[in-house]
Design a protein around this motif. Structure first.
Motif, short mmCIF file in Angstrom:
data_model
loop_
_atom_site.label_atom_id
_atom_site.label_comp_id
_atom_site.label_asym_id
_atom_site.label_seq_id
_atom_site.Cartn_x
_atom_site.Cartn_y
_atom_site.Cartn_z
N ASP A 40 9.14 3.10 6.14
CA ASP A 40 7.74 2.96 5.77
C ASP A 40 6.81 2.75 6.96
N LYS A 41 7.35 2.55 8.15
CA LYS A 41 6.49 2.36 9.32
C LYS A 41 5.68 3.62 9.62
N ALA A 42 6.31 4.77 9.54
CA ALA A 42 5.64 6.04 9.82
C ALA A 42 5.38 6.76 8.51
N HIS A 43 4.11 6.98 8.21
CA HIS A 43 3.73 7.68 6.99
C HIS A 43 4.22 9.13 7.06
N GLU A 79 3.52 -7.62 8.08
CA GLU A 79 3.74 -6.41 8.88
C GLU A 79 4.06 -5.18 8.05
N ASP A 80 4.92 -5.31 7.05
CA ASP A 80 5.29 -4.14 6.25
C ASP A 80 4.10 -3.55 5.50
N ARG A 82 1.00 -3.68 6.61
CA ARG A 82 0.10 -3.10 7.60
C ARG A 82 0.33 -1.60 7.72
N TYR A 83 1.61 -1.21 7.74
CA TYR A 83 1.92 0.20 7.88
C TYR A 83 1.48 1.00 6.66
N LYS A 84 1.56 0.39 5.49
CA LYS A 84 1.10 1.07 4.28
C LYS A 84 -0.40 1.29 4.31
N GLU A 87 -1.09 3.90 7.44
CA GLU A 87 -0.46 5.20 7.25
C GLU A 87 -0.38 5.98 8.56
N ASP A 122 6.98 1.81 18.50
CA ASP A 122 6.19 0.62 18.85
C ASP A 122 5.32 0.87 20.08
N MET A 125 2.36 2.81 19.01
CA MET A 125 1.42 1.96 18.27
C MET A 125 0.59 1.11 19.23
#
Length: 152
Positions: A40-43, A79-80, A82-84, A87, A122, A125
């Motif tokens: 889920d980090k990378a859309h 943190e999880d 944030r990625y959502k 995106e 990372d 990012m």
């Protein structure tokens, strides 16, 4: 980083990645593996030929607004999540030595490959200004260094 991006029209085709690049099959396999590894980090994970000296970059819709959001609001969001919200799209350079080595490592040394994939993500990012506290990436970096040193 702007200097690092070739000024040619972006070609998202993976048909011709260049002479000194991963093959179409290798690049597609790496993209699929990165999607699974980063979760889920990378859309999205895409191949780009725009980069010249960086292994990858992260982009998000409305980058300036996302950077402002990171500075002002993300501290209170896990943190999880944030990625959502952000995106992020990871764009990889199939001719960069790190990506070529990662393509080999994913099959030969999956544990090291996973650490490397997370670290380059990372790094991208941080470079994009989408990390509110860059110190959080040092945990993975230290684990990666430890794993590399174990073999020497």
């Amino acid at each position: 980083m702007e200097k690092e991006i070739r000024r040619e029209k972006e070609d998202t085709s993976v048909e011709d990645l260049g002479e000194d690049s991963l093959s179409k099959t290798e690049a597609t396999s790496l993209v699929d593996w990165l999607k699974g590894t980063l979760g889920d980090k990378a859309h999205k994970v895409q191949i780009t030929k725009r980069l010249s000296s960086h292994p990858c970059l992260v982009s998000v819709e409305e980058m300036a607004a996302a950077r402002h959001f990171v500075r002002t609001s993300l501290q209170s969001i896990p943190e999880d999540q944030r990625y959502k919200l952000l995106e992020p799209t990871l764009q990889i350079n199939p001719s960069h030595p790190i990506m070529k080595k990662l393509s080999l490592l994913k099959d030969n040394n999956p544990q090291l490959a996973e650490l490397l994939a997370k670290q380059v993500f990372d790094n991208a990012m941080v470079t994009a200004g989408l990390v509110d506290d860059p110190r959080r990436v040092t945990g993975n970096l230290n684990e990666l260094i430890t794993k590399l040193l174990e073999s020497h």
